[in-house]
Design a protein around this motif. Structure first.
Motif, PDB file in Angstrom:
ATOM      1  N   TYR A 108       0.560  11.456   3.124  1.00 48.14           N
ATOM      2  CA  TYR A 108       0.106  12.107   4.343  1.00 48.14           C
ATOM      3  C   TYR A 108       0.495  13.579   4.288  1.00 48.14           C
TER       4      TYR A 108
ATOM      5  N   PHE B 206       8.288   6.079   5.785  1.00 50.32           N
ATOM      6  CA  PHE B 206       8.066   7.412   5.228  1.00 50.32           C
ATOM      7  C   PHE B 206       9.265   7.899   4.426  1.00 50.32           C
ATOM      8  N   GLY B 207       8.985   8.763   3.459  1.00 50.32           N
ATOM      9  CA  GLY B 207      10.041   9.523   2.803  1.00 50.32           C
ATOM     10  C   GLY B 207      10.407  10.725   3.665  1.00 50.32           C
TER      11      GLY B 207
ATOM     12  N   PHE C  50       0.773   5.621   0.435  1.00 49.36           N
ATOM     13  CA  PHE C  50      -0.011   6.694   1.033  1.00 49.36           C
ATOM     14  C   PHE C  50       0.673   8.043   0.803  1.00 49.36           C
TER      15      PHE C  50
ATOM     16  N   ARG D  65      -4.731   7.162  -0.542  1.00 53.57           N
ATOM     17  CA  ARG D  65      -4.053   5.874  -0.463  1.00 53.57           C
ATOM     18  C   ARG D  65      -4.248   5.107  -1.775  1.00 53.57           C
TER      19      ARG D  65
ATOM     20  N   ASN E 189       2.657  -5.878   7.449  1.00 55.02           N
ATOM     21  CA  ASN E 189       2.684  -5.782   8.904  1.00 55.02           C
ATOM     22  C   ASN E 189       2.252  -4.424   9.426  1.00 55.02           C
ATOM     23  N   GLU E 190       1.770  -3.572   8.525  1.00 56.52           N
ATOM     24  CA  GLU E 190       1.181  -2.286   8.878  1.00 56.52           C
ATOM     25  C   GLU E 190       2.180  -1.258   9.384  1.00 56.52           C
ATOM     26  N   LYS E 191       3.474  -1.530   9.221  1.00 56.61           N
ATOM     27  CA  LYS E 191       4.476  -0.517   9.557  1.00 56.61           C
ATOM     28  C   LYS E 191       4.600   0.442   8.375  1.00 56.61           C
ATOM     29  N   LEU E 192       4.522   1.739   8.640  1.00 58.16           N
ATOM     30  CA  LEU E 192       4.692   2.744   7.595  1.00 58.16           C
ATOM     31  C   LEU E 192       6.162   3.134   7.482  1.00 58.16           C
TER      32      LEU E 192
ATOM     33  N   MET F 168       3.586   0.821   2.895  1.00 57.11           N
ATOM     34  CA  MET F 168       3.214  -0.161   3.910  1.00 57.11           C
ATOM     35  C   MET F 168       3.120  -1.540   3.273  1.00 57.11           C
TER      36      MET F 168
ATOM     37  N   TYR G  42       0.845  -1.187   0.000  1.00 57.08           N
ATOM     38  CA  TYR G  42       0.000   0.000   0.000  1.00 57.08           C
ATOM     39  C   TYR G  42       0.887   1.246   0.000  1.00 57.08           C
TER      40      TYR G  42
ATOM     41  N   PHE H 149       4.198  13.843   3.024  1.00 60.64           N
ATOM     42  CA  PHE H 149       5.024  12.652   3.147  1.00 60.64           C
ATOM     43  C   PHE H 149       4.425  11.516   2.337  1.00 60.64           C
TER      44      PHE H 149
END
Lengths: 113, 115
Positions: A37, A103-104, A35, A50, A98-101, A95, A33, A91
């Motif tokens: 933000y 980020f750039g 995103f 998303r 395991n749902e850890k994001l 993902m 996934y 940003f």
């Protein structure tokens, strides 16, 4: 490990114009996934849009749309008819399962009246 | 619906002191995250809880950082002793796959300055 790269540290655009923020990522996974933000000055981070990697159709949310190029591992954000309230840090994030994001480093966008 | 709450909003301490941050997630959200956001960088995950169990703490400096979520609701993050490089904004986020998919909801953050 996944990495996310935002090559534009800062951008500015006149109000009502269209602006595109770039993001590239690196992963060996197939289903994930992506995103965008938004973090306004002194305010909390909120989700803009998303994209599920298995969907070929690009996501849109009102004035916000993405150009998702899976083969190129590119995920850009287009803001149409930009407004003063769009001024913020943006940003790109990745993902996987395991749902850890991840980020750039962000792009600081300023909308000029 | 109330958002993610964090306190304090700002904290200034001297190096080698201890500090604790508190987070109350959105009601019903099983997953809770602590991120560290150093100035000029994107947030980096420190620890992820699923209810009161740890899912991922691979990037938590365990010699000085600790976190707990005893009853599966609110959480505390502690730094002991603090170093200059710990100066950052500490973000708490929560999520519920059942109600909002993979979206994470962020709190306002705690800005820590270590002198």
């Amino acid at each position: 490990a996944q990495t996310v790269t935002q090559s534009q540290p800062e951008m500015s655009v006149q109000e009502a114009e269209t602006v595109t923020l770039s993001c590239t990522y690196d992963t060996s996974e197939n289903n994930y996934y992506l995103f965008w933000y938004k973090q306004p000055p002194s305010r909390q981070m909120i989700l803009v849009i998303r994209q599920e990697a298995y969907k070929q159709q690009n996501a849109t949310e009102n004035r916000f749309s993405v150009n998702f190029q899976k083969a190129a591992k590119s995920f850009s954000l287009k803001i149409s008819d930009s407004q003063l309230g769009d001024t913020a840090m943006y940003f790109c994030a990745f993902m996987f399962r395991n749902e850890k994001l991840t980020f750039g480093t962000g792009t600081r966008l300023t909308i000029i009246p | 619906e109330a958002g993610v709450a964090q306190s304090p909003r700002y904290k200034i301490i001297e190096k080698r002191q201890s500090v604790a941050f508190w987070c109350n997630p959105i009601s019903g959200h099983a997953t809770l995250y602590w991120y560290q956001q150093i100035l000029g960088q994107g947030p980096k995950l420190l620890i992820q809880f699923q209810n009161n169990g740890v899912v991922d703490d691979s990037q938590l400096p365990k010699d000085r950082f600790s976190a707990e979520r005893l009853k599966g609701v609110d959480s505390t993050l502690k730094i002991q002793p603090a170093k200059l490089e710990d100066s950052a904004v500490y973000l708490c986020a929560s999520s519920s796959y059942l109600t909002s998919g993979h979206e994470q909801f962020f709190g306002p953050g705690t800005r820590l300055t270590v002198l």
